[in-house]
Design an enzyme around this catalytic site. Structure first.
Site, PDB file in Angstrom:
ATOM      1  N   ASN A  51       7.293  -7.953   0.776  1.00  0.00           N
ATOM      2  CA  ASN A  51       8.747  -7.900   0.927  1.00  0.00           C
ATOM      3  C   ASN A  51       9.108  -6.414   1.048  1.00  0.00           C
ATOM      4  O   ASN A  51       8.234  -5.542   1.009  1.00  0.00           O
ATOM      5  CB  ASN A  51       9.423  -8.536  -0.291  1.00  0.00           C
ATOM      6  CG  ASN A  51      10.838  -9.026   0.044  1.00  0.00           C
ATOM      7  OD1 ASN A  51      11.601  -8.322   0.714  1.00  0.00           O
ATOM      8  ND2 ASN A  51      11.182 -10.207  -0.428  1.00  0.00           N
ATOM      9  N   THR A  52      10.375  -6.129   1.201  1.00  0.00           N
ATOM     10  CA  THR A  52      10.822  -4.742   1.319  1.00  0.00           C
ATOM     11  C   THR A  52      10.565  -3.982   0.018  1.00  0.00           C
ATOM     12  O   THR A  52      10.484  -4.573  -1.054  1.00  0.00           O
ATOM     13  CB  THR A  52      12.314  -4.709   1.648  1.00  0.00           C
ATOM     14  OG1 THR A  52      12.990  -5.545   0.714  1.00  0.00           O
ATOM     15  CG2 THR A  52      12.569  -5.190   3.071  1.00  0.00           C
ATOM     16  N   ASN A 100      10.060 -17.128  -3.205  1.00  0.00           N
ATOM     17  CA  ASN A 100      10.546 -15.744  -3.174  1.00  0.00           C
ATOM     18  C   ASN A 100      10.530 -15.176  -4.595  1.00  0.00           C
ATOM     19  O   ASN A 100      11.434 -15.426  -5.387  1.00  0.00           O
ATOM     20  CB  ASN A 100      11.954 -15.724  -2.557  1.00  0.00           C
ATOM     21  CG  ASN A 100      12.517 -14.323  -2.441  1.00  0.00           C
ATOM     22  OD1 ASN A 100      12.085 -13.411  -3.140  1.00  0.00           O
ATOM     23  ND2 ASN A 100      13.506 -14.152  -1.579  1.00  0.00           N
ATOM     24  N   PHE A 101       9.457 -14.405  -4.890  1.00  0.00           N
ATOM     25  CA  PHE A 101       9.339 -13.688  -6.169  1.00  0.00           C
ATOM     26  C   PHE A 101       9.526 -12.192  -5.885  1.00  0.00           C
ATOM     27  O   PHE A 101       8.946 -11.347  -6.562  1.00  0.00           O
ATOM     28  CB  PHE A 101       7.936 -13.852  -6.782  1.00  0.00           C
ATOM     29  CG  PHE A 101       7.563 -15.254  -7.223  1.00  0.00           C
ATOM     30  CD1 PHE A 101       8.497 -16.282  -7.289  1.00  0.00           C
ATOM     31  CD2 PHE A 101       6.250 -15.541  -7.605  1.00  0.00           C
ATOM     32  CE1 PHE A 101       8.128 -17.562  -7.701  1.00  0.00           C
ATOM     33  CE2 PHE A 101       5.874 -16.810  -8.030  1.00  0.00           C
ATOM     34  CZ  PHE A 101       6.814 -17.823  -8.070  1.00  0.00           C
ATOM     35  N   SER A 102      10.300 -11.849  -4.871  1.00  0.00           N
ATOM     36  CA  SER A 102      10.235 -10.457  -4.413  1.00  0.00           C
ATOM     37  C   SER A 102      11.532  -9.841  -3.936  1.00  0.00           C
ATOM     38  O   SER A 102      11.524  -8.652  -3.585  1.00  0.00           O
ATOM     39  CB  SER A 102       9.195 -10.354  -3.297  1.00  0.00           C
ATOM     40  OG  SER A 102       9.354 -11.387  -2.355  1.00  0.00           O
ATOM     41  N   CYS A 103      12.654 -10.575  -3.894  1.00  0.00           N
ATOM     42  CA  CYS A 103      13.886  -9.919  -3.441  1.00  0.00           C
ATOM     43  C   CYS A 103      14.163  -8.750  -4.388  1.00  0.00           C
ATOM     44  O   CYS A 103      14.270  -8.943  -5.597  1.00  0.00           O
ATOM     45  CB  CYS A 103      15.056 -10.898  -3.435  1.00  0.00           C
ATOM     46  SG  CYS A 103      16.576 -10.059  -2.945  1.00  0.00           S
ATOM     47  N   ASN A 146      18.068  -2.651   3.591  1.00  0.00           N
ATOM     48  CA  ASN A 146      19.041  -3.742   3.388  1.00  0.00           C
ATOM     49  C   ASN A 146      19.266  -4.033   1.921  1.00  0.00           C
ATOM     50  O   ASN A 146      18.409  -3.762   1.069  1.00  0.00           O
ATOM     51  CB  ASN A 146      18.579  -5.007   4.120  1.00  0.00           C
ATOM     52  CG  ASN A 146      17.717  -5.897   3.252  1.00  0.00           C
ATOM     53  OD1 ASN A 146      18.198  -6.772   2.554  1.00  0.00           O
ATOM     54  ND2 ASN A 146      16.405  -5.631   3.257  1.00  0.00           N
TER      55      ASN A 146
HETATM   56  C1  LIG Z   1      18.156  -7.920   6.119  1.00  0.00           C
HETATM   57  C2  LIG Z   1      16.933  -8.487   5.473  1.00  0.00           C
HETATM   58  C3  LIG Z   1      17.034  -9.661   4.727  1.00  0.00           C
HETATM   59  C4  LIG Z   1      15.903 -10.191   4.101  1.00  0.00           C
HETATM   60  N1  LIG Z   1      16.019 -11.357   3.398  1.00  0.00           N
HETATM   61  C5  LIG Z   1      14.905 -11.905   2.832  1.00  0.00           C
HETATM   62  C6  LIG Z   1      14.986 -13.169   2.170  1.00  0.00           C
HETATM   63  O1  LIG Z   1      16.027 -13.810   2.105  1.00  0.00           O
HETATM   64  N2  LIG Z   1      13.844 -13.645   1.603  1.00  0.00           N
HETATM   65  C7  LIG Z   1      12.645 -12.989   1.674  1.00  0.00           C
HETATM   66  O2  LIG Z   1      11.639 -13.486   1.156  1.00  0.00           O
HETATM   67  N3  LIG Z   1      12.549 -11.802   2.318  1.00  0.00           N
HETATM   68  C8  LIG Z   1      13.652 -11.263   2.902  1.00  0.00           C
HETATM   69  N4  LIG Z   1      13.539 -10.079   3.601  1.00  0.00           N
HETATM   70  C9  LIG Z   1      12.214  -9.382   3.670  1.00  0.00           C
HETATM   71  C10 LIG Z   1      11.467  -9.724   4.954  1.00  0.00           C
HETATM   72  O3  LIG Z   1      11.126 -11.095   4.998  1.00  0.00           O
HETATM   73  C11 LIG Z   1      10.178  -8.901   5.077  1.00  0.00           C
HETATM   74  O4  LIG Z   1       9.342  -9.207   3.975  1.00  0.00           O
HETATM   75  C12 LIG Z   1      10.431  -7.392   5.073  1.00  0.00           C
HETATM   76  O5  LIG Z   1      11.563  -7.071   5.867  1.00  0.00           O
HETATM   77  C13 LIG Z   1       9.217  -6.604   5.606  1.00  0.00           C
HETATM   78  O6  LIG Z   1       8.939  -6.952   6.944  1.00  0.00           O
HETATM   79  P1  LIG Z   1       9.345  -6.002   8.195  1.00  0.00           P
HETATM   80  O7  LIG Z   1       8.722  -4.681   7.941  1.00  0.00           O
HETATM   81  O8  LIG Z   1       8.808  -6.727   9.406  1.00  0.00           O
HETATM   82  O9  LIG Z   1      10.842  -5.924   8.196  1.00  0.00           O
HETATM   83  C14 LIG Z   1      14.655  -9.521   4.222  1.00  0.00           C
HETATM   84  C15 LIG Z   1      14.562  -8.352   4.991  1.00  0.00           C
HETATM   85  C16 LIG Z   1      15.680  -7.832   5.611  1.00  0.00           C
HETATM   86  C17 LIG Z   1      15.556  -6.569   6.428  1.00  0.00           C
END
Ligand SMILES: Cc1cc2nc3c(=O)[nH]c(=O)nc-3n(C[C@H](O)[C@H](O)[C@H](O)COP(=O)(O)O)c2cc1C
Length: 377
Positions: free
Chosen positions: A217-218, A150-153, A87
């Protein structure tokens, strides 16, 4: 029925499973549905004060592997298995004024479920630090139970936001201190996994007063290129930019980050995120020392908020605890943390003398013995 309730950073959770900050928690209607389905808590989609405009076109796609084949592609087709989400979605495009009455409504409707507000502002000057404080005050005044910073986007336009904060130890401390100055509820920090040694950013966040660290985070990544069109499988008018990888592919990566931190800070609180879709996955994080676990990708693919995922998590945990006679999560939290050791400590064949990669242990006066060397994952 086993008792799944747990206390994490002083907050009582009916079960240790939360929806992570992401599309499943982007609206009050989603969050209310999630609580109906049984999630113990949610972390809201990240709320900020700056203007947010997402890219033209899809914000998330899912990478799948052919069953029994090697093809990896985001193109929809039958007989595949999910590998990852990808994403480049920004934080919530809804304003704080949109969120505030909704946070209040959610908390009133489900007082026993845990509502954590994920927040983000800039950094590096007093005005931006005051924005963190304004977000904190506004959300806690309507009853949120805690915050996640959120220090990770991984895909920010601004150099003073998201993972750019998480890559700077000083900013990790400074922003956490600013939020803690006004916060009356626990503050969790979500650092970026994209640094050389996440222990350093976690340490800086704890020094700033963080009550817990959530990870991961991702991971920064690109989508694959379609061999027929020679275009990235996700692009806008041919162009792509770094985005975030989540889902099954990141479970082992995120476990490694988590192990580093839980070993460095065994007394601190951690929330595990990354690649969780059933209890076996969540268990890995618990055994490393996490007190809660969060889910995003698996929930997105299960009616947008994961009703079946939360059922599988809670029933899996109940069965596990009953089978092993555990009374609470505390009985097994962290019991495999000590199994992660320096490579030199992994047993070698008996018949070969081994000195941790050195010619002979005694020849290296002045250097740490192999057993004293740091564990890196
Ligand atoms: C489409 C999408 C939007 C996300 N938006 C945020 C966000 O706004 N803030 C945040 O801290 N993490 C965001 N994340 C990260 C998720 O919270 C999570 O840390 C990450 O997807 C790993 O978890 P998973 O393997 O279960 O997907 C987002 C992830 C996805 C896929």
């Amino acid at each position: 029925m086993a008792d799944l309730s747990t206390t994490f950073t002083g907050i009582r959770f009916p079960n240790p499973f939360l929806l992570a900050s992401a599309p499943p928690t982007e609206s009050d209607s989603n969050i209310l549905r999630a609580f109906d389905a049984g999630w113990g808590g949610v972390v809201t989609k990240t709320i900020g004060l700056h203007p947010v405009v997402n890219v033209k076109g899809p914000k998330t796609k899912f990478l799948r592997a052919d069953n029994g084949g090697a093809r990896l592609s985001m193109n929809k087709r039958p007989d595949t298995t999910l590998v990852a989400s990808w994403n480049w979605e920004l934080i919530s495009d809804k304003t704080i004024d949109w969120w505030i009455p909704r946070l209040e409504k959610i908390k009133k409707a489900f007082p026993d479920r845990i509502l954590i507000a994920s927040i983000m502002a800039g950094s590096g000057n007093d005005k931006e630090l005051r924005n963190w404080q304004a977000l904190t005050t506004a959300c806690q005044d309507v009853g949120v139970d805690g915050f996640e910073l959120n220090f990770s986007c991984p895909h920010m336009d601004r150099i003073d936001m998201g993972s750019n904060v998480g890559k700077d130890k000083v900013l990790c401390s400074v922003v956490t201190i600013a939020v803690k100055e006004v916060a009356k509820v626990p503050v969790w920090v979500k650092p970026t996994p994209a640094t050389a040694n996440i222990v350093e950013e976690a340490e800086a966040s704890f020094r700033g007063g963080a009550d817990a660290v959530s990870s991961s985070n991702t991971f920064p990544s690109l989508p694959p290129i379609d061999p027929n069109t020679l275009d990235f499988e996700m692009n806008v008018e041919g162009y792509v930019s770094s985005g975030g990888l989540g889902g099954p592919a990141i479970l082992p990566l995120s476990l490694a980050k988590m192990a580093q931190m839980t070993m460095a800070f065994p007394e601190k609180s951690f929330s595990g995120i990354g690649g969780v879709s059933n209890f076996d996955h969540a268990l890995c994080y618990f055994l490393l020392g996490c007190g809660t676990v969060q889910v995003c990708t698996a929930a997105m693919l299960d009616s947008a908020i994961g009703p079946n995922v939360i059922k599988a998590l809670t029933s899996g945990m109940s069965e596990f605890m009953e089978k092993r006679g555990y009374a609470s999560l505390e009985d097994f939290r962290g019991i495999r943390r000590d199994r992660v050791v320096a490579h030199s400590q992994i047993k070698r064949p008996e018949q070969i003398e081994y000195h941790g990669g050195y010619d002979g242990a005694e020849e290296h006066e002045g250097y740490a013995k192999p057993a004293e060397q740091p564990v890196t994952v």
